[in-house]
Design an enzyme around this catalytic site. Structure first.
Site, PDB file in Angstrom:
ATOM      1  N   LEU A   1       0.812  -1.214   0.000  1.00 17.35           N
ATOM      2  CA  LEU A   1       0.000   0.000   0.000  1.00 17.35           C
ATOM      3  C   LEU A   1       0.850   1.271   0.000  1.00 17.35           C
ATOM      4  O   LEU A   1       0.401   2.313  -0.464  1.00 17.35           O
ATOM      5  CB  LEU A   1      -0.946   0.019   1.201  1.00 17.35           C
ATOM      6  CG  LEU A   1      -2.106  -0.974   1.135  1.00 17.35           C
ATOM      7  CD1 LEU A   1      -2.884  -0.971   2.449  1.00 17.35           C
ATOM      8  CD2 LEU A   1      -3.024  -0.663  -0.033  1.00 17.35           C
ATOM      9  N   GLU A   2       2.065   1.190   0.497  1.00 14.48           N
ATOM     10  CA  GLU A   2       2.931   2.364   0.552  1.00 14.48           C
ATOM     11  C   GLU A   2       3.712   2.600  -0.742  1.00 14.48           C
ATOM     12  O   GLU A   2       4.317   3.661  -0.923  1.00 14.48           O
ATOM     13  CB  GLU A   2       3.915   2.238   1.726  1.00 14.48           C
ATOM     14  CG  GLU A   2       3.269   2.380   3.086  1.00 14.48           C
ATOM     15  CD  GLU A   2       2.482   1.151   3.544  1.00 14.48           C
ATOM     16  OE1 GLU A   2       1.431   1.329   4.185  1.00 14.48           O
ATOM     17  OE2 GLU A   2       2.897   0.015   3.245  1.00 14.48           O
TER      18      GLU A   2
ATOM     19  N   HIS B   1      -8.559  -8.327   3.785  1.00 15.44           N
ATOM     20  CA  HIS B   1      -7.432  -7.410   3.670  1.00 15.44           C
ATOM     21  C   HIS B   1      -6.685  -7.636   2.353  1.00 15.44           C
ATOM     22  O   HIS B   1      -6.186  -6.683   1.746  1.00 15.44           O
ATOM     23  CB  HIS B   1      -6.487  -7.577   4.862  1.00 15.44           C
ATOM     24  CG  HIS B   1      -5.362  -6.596   4.886  1.00 15.44           C
ATOM     25  ND1 HIS B   1      -5.561  -5.234   5.018  1.00 15.44           N
ATOM     26  CD2 HIS B   1      -4.028  -6.770   4.792  1.00 15.44           C
ATOM     27  CE1 HIS B   1      -4.395  -4.615   5.006  1.00 15.44           C
ATOM     28  NE2 HIS B   1      -3.447  -5.532   4.858  1.00 15.44           N
TER      29      HIS B   1
ATOM     30  N   CYS C   1       4.760  -8.530  -2.910  1.00 12.69           N
ATOM     31  CA  CYS C   1       3.966  -9.754  -3.009  1.00 12.69           C
ATOM     32  C   CYS C   1       2.849  -9.716  -1.973  1.00 12.69           C
ATOM     33  O   CYS C   1       3.087  -9.428  -0.802  1.00 12.69           O
ATOM     34  CB  CYS C   1       4.867 -10.963  -2.769  1.00 12.69           C
ATOM     35  SG  CYS C   1       3.977 -12.525  -2.811  1.00 12.69           S
TER      36      CYS C   1
ATOM     37  N   GLU D   1      -6.799 -15.102   5.240  1.00 14.57           N
ATOM     38  CA  GLU D   1      -8.132 -15.497   5.672  1.00 14.57           C
ATOM     39  C   GLU D   1      -9.124 -14.339   5.702  1.00 14.57           C
ATOM     40  O   GLU D   1     -10.308 -14.562   5.924  1.00 14.57           O
ATOM     41  CB  GLU D   1      -8.036 -16.127   7.070  1.00 14.57           C
ATOM     42  CG  GLU D   1      -7.208 -17.398   7.080  1.00 14.57           C
ATOM     43  CD  GLU D   1      -7.062 -17.964   8.486  1.00 14.57           C
ATOM     44  OE1 GLU D   1      -7.645 -17.394   9.436  1.00 14.57           O
ATOM     45  OE2 GLU D   1      -6.360 -18.967   8.630  1.00 14.57           O
TER      46      GLU D   1
ATOM     47  N   ILE E   1      -0.074 -12.280  -0.661  1.00 16.93           N
ATOM     48  CA  ILE E   1      -0.585 -13.650  -0.696  1.00 16.93           C
ATOM     49  C   ILE E   1      -1.926 -13.677   0.035  1.00 16.93           C
ATOM     50  O   ILE E   1      -2.057 -13.147   1.145  1.00 16.93           O
ATOM     51  CB  ILE E   1       0.404 -14.636  -0.039  1.00 16.93           C
ATOM     52  CG1 ILE E   1       1.746 -14.615  -0.794  1.00 16.93           C
ATOM     53  CG2 ILE E   1      -0.181 -16.049  -0.005  1.00 16.93           C
ATOM     54  CD1 ILE E   1       2.841 -15.454  -0.154  1.00 16.93           C
TER      55      ILE E   1
ATOM     56  N   ASN F   1       4.546  -2.483 -12.950  1.00 20.89           N
ATOM     57  CA  ASN F   1       3.922  -3.036 -11.745  1.00 20.89           C
ATOM     58  C   ASN F   1       4.311  -4.501 -11.583  1.00 20.89           C
ATOM     59  O   ASN F   1       3.838  -5.366 -12.310  1.00 20.89           O
ATOM     60  CB  ASN F   1       2.402  -2.891 -11.819  1.00 20.89           C
ATOM     61  CG  ASN F   1       1.722  -3.312 -10.531  1.00 20.89           C
ATOM     62  OD1 ASN F   1       2.348  -3.885  -9.637  1.00 20.89           O
ATOM     63  ND2 ASN F   1       0.441  -3.032 -10.435  1.00 20.89           N
TER      64      ASN F   1
END
Length: 181
Positions: free
Chosen positions: A58-59, A89, A81, A86, A83, A113
């Site tokens: 996000l940064e 997010h 990356c 559960e 992944i 990207n």
């Protein structure tokens, strides 16, 4: 059987190219493989690079924005990356980091990207591995191709289409001083 992907020929440059690699090393081994692929591609094109790390995917768009405002890079490579876990997010991080990078690209920044968005670690490892899918190199190649396009089309603006306000005022002043421009 997987299809063979087409890869554009590597762009050639007459003037030096400098890229900033912005990496979120949450999964250090995967990030290191992405970096290895990206740096090899940049160096193969005769370019140079700097690497900076940020806490997470996000940064990355924010770091690129800061670098664009305060530095002099020709382009950017976003590496990281995400992944699936559960919670939701995963969707937030994937969507918002990609959207941020896309918006910067639409503003004219040359960005490749290379943020992997995968279901599991095995998928990430294969995509990051320079000897396998080599997505780090692919992201660097994308940035290099965009830099090449920018330089190809980088002549004086003709006043057609969108132009940032600062350039519009500069061009208007030049036209007033030199009506034949």
């Amino acid at each position: 059987m997987a299809e063979k992907e087409y890869t554009l020929p590597r762009p050639e440059f007459t003037d030096p190219v400098k890229l900033l690699i912005v990496v979120a090393p949450f999964y250090r081994d995967i990030a290191d493989n992405l970096i290895a692929g990206a740096t090899a591609e940049i160096e193969a094109a005769g370019g140079s690079h700097e690497i900076t790390e940020v806490p997470g995917a996000l940064e990355i768009p924010t770091a690129i924005t800061i670098a664009e405002r305060l530095s002099n890079f020709d382009g950017y490579v976003a590496l990281g990356c995400v992944i699936r876990g559960e919670t939701t997010h995963y969707e937030t991080v994937c969507n918002d980091s990609s959207r941020g990078i896309t918006l910067l690209g639409l503003q004219g920044l040359c960005i490749g990207n290379g943020i992997l968005t995968v279901e599991n670690r095995t998928q990430a490892e294969v995509r990051a591995d320079p000897a396998a899918m080599n997505k780090g190199a692919g992201a660097a190649a994308a940035a290099l191709h965009l830099v090449a396009l920018t330089r190809k089309w980088g002549g004086r603006r003709k006043g057609v289409g969108f132009m940032p306000a600062a350039e519009e005022y500069k061009l208007a002043g030049e036209l007033k001083d030199n009506p034949k421009a």
